[in-house]
Design an enzyme around this catalytic site. Structure first.
Site, short mmCIF file in Angstrom:
data_model
loop_
_atom_site.label_atom_id
_atom_site.label_comp_id
_atom_site.label_asym_id
_atom_site.label_seq_id
_atom_site.Cartn_x
_atom_site.Cartn_y
_atom_site.Cartn_z
N HIS A 306 7.15 59.19 74.55
CA HIS A 306 7.58 59.11 73.34
C HIS A 306 8.75 58.37 73.30
CE1 HIS A 306 9.30 61.09 69.44
NE2 HIS A 306 7.98 61.44 69.45
N ASP A 364 1.17 65.02 70.25
CA ASP A 364 -0.09 64.40 69.55
C ASP A 364 -1.26 64.73 70.83
OD1 ASP A 364 1.31 63.08 67.45
OD2 ASP A 364 2.08 61.95 68.80
#
Length: 429
Positions: A306, A364
């Site tokens: 991330h 996700d």
């Protein structure tokens, strides 16, 4: 905590500056007068080391894997609260009392319908239009229907616009879905809770009775909570930048939706699902992991790592649990995509390559599987993200409008083009 003094040395010259501490997290150097003092700009592509605003809404500690909504850990908010309570928290700064929650729920619920003329607006789109294209247009068009809540200098109008967008985004999202699948629009049913109402608008048809599965409704509500705000990301910064010009709130949220549509931002869960499908089975994982480690191979493992989190994404832990709950409820016990996801997660948490590079699974990674199991097509994934993030955008927008120090956004640049030169007539070139 109070400001302290600091200095910046450029060559042999020293310039005074303020060091501004946060409640938690890094302090910042106030460089607002740096250009005036030095004649120089600072250079920070992507603004990765620049605080563009002061905010009290959301805090992220990427190294520790922490996400706080108004100081409350995301794990606690998602476990014990519901989405509208989260909306209240983000907007007003405190958790509501029972009376405040009931009043807030009522105020949102009474705004769930959209102007009937909006149905004709949808007919202008092709049936195969991407739902996000429809959302950008329809949310922007709300300003053409609700003129009584576009004066940003009026606190009452700002509040009404906020309620309207939180309430109407699910209705517009469901309409976008229904339009692309060729089914009639389903009107809101205000005796249902926020998320159950949305599921009904998406999946009910006039010829059959539709009963909302409470396990699925709770799972989607939790997904909305996890996506409600995430500090100064690209779409939130877009909303703030658009709002700094004085644009009406509907236009600002439409700008945020347009930014969210980008595959590097809101489309990441769709990309993660596509990757799991490409891998296909657990037996194929070693081959793809080897490709991911090969610098000369273009293949990338989506859903890992991330921009901010350098530790395990705290939302991913909740999302993993939610994914299992949904699949178990729907009787999907041997989903090959989930098998691939679980094994990839195990590898990522133990393989030296992933641990060293801190490529931990992010939200996700699991949300795509969960939404697919619920019956949403991949084209709707980012739309659902937009529905959830609307409250964060609105909270950030309102905070910016009410900040006396806010001014129109105007990033600077390092110009590396041609120096001044004179125009040459075409006959002499």
């Amino acid at each position: 905590m109070t400001d302290s003094n600091g200095t910046i040395k450029v060559g042999e010259k020293i310039y005074d500056t303020k060091v501004m501490p946060g409640t938690i997290g890094p302090s910042v150097l106030d460089i607002g007068s740096f250009y005036g003092k030095t004649g120089m700009f600072t250079y920070d592509p992507g603004f990765t080391s620049t605080a563009s605003c002061e905010s009290k809404i959301t805090y992220i500690d990427g190294d520790a894997g922490v996400l706080l909504y108004r100081g409350y850990p995301i794990e606690q908010v998602a476990e014990h609260g519901d989405f509208l309570e989260t909306c209240y928290l983000l907007l007003y700064g405190e958790l509501p009392t029972a009376a405040q929650k009931a009043d807030f729920d009522y105020r949102v619920t009474r705004h769930t319908m959209v102007h009937e003329q909006m149905a004709r607006f949808f007919q202008g789109f092709r049936r195969d239009a991407h739902p996000m294209a429809v959302m950008v247009a329809s949310v922007g068009a709300l300003s053409a229907f609700y003129h009584d809540s576009t004066d940003i200098s009026d606190p009452q109008q700002r509040m009404i616009a906020s309620m309207r967008m939180i309430a109407k985004l699910p209705t517009l999202a469901a309409m976008a879905y229904k339009y692309t699948v060729g089914q009639p629009f389903v009107y809101p049913k205000n005796d249902l809770d926020y998320t159950s109402n949305f599921l009904r608008m998406c999946f009910a048809v006039p010829c059959e009775e539709y009963k909302v599965n409470p396990i699925i409704a709770r799972a989607l509500d939790r997904i909305f909570i996890l996506h409600a705000d995430h500090e100064q990301n690209a779409s939130t910064s877009t909303v703030r930048l658009a709002g700094s010009s004085g644009a009406n709130p509907f236009a600002c949220i439409a700008a945020g939706i347009a930014c969210l549509w980008g595959p590097a931002h809101g489309g990441a869960n769709e990309a993660a699902l596509a990757m799991l499908a490409e891998i296909g089975s657990v037996e194929n994982i070693p081959k793809f992991v080897a490709r991911a480690k090969d610098k000369n191979d273009n293949f990338r493992l989506m859903g890992f790592g991330h921009r901010v989190y350098k530790n395990y994404d705290p939302r991913a832990k909740i999302m993993q649990k939610t994914a299992h709950e949904v699949l178990n409820e729907l009787g999907i016990k041997d989903d090959p995509l989930l098998d691939v996801a679980v094994e990839l997660e195990r590898i990522a948490l133990h393989d030296e390559y992933f641990v060293e590079k801190k490529l931990y699974p992010n939200i996700d990674f699991y949300s795509g599987i969960t939404l697919k199991a619920m019956g949403f097509p991949t084209s709707m994934f980012t739309v659902l993200f937009a529905v959830a993030r609307t409250v964060g955008w609105i909270a950030q927008w309102r905070e910016m409008i009410e900040d006396p120090s806010q001014k129109i956004g105007r990033p600077r640049q390092l110009y590396t083009g041609s120096p001044r030169r004179d125009y040459i007539p075409s006959s002499k070139r």
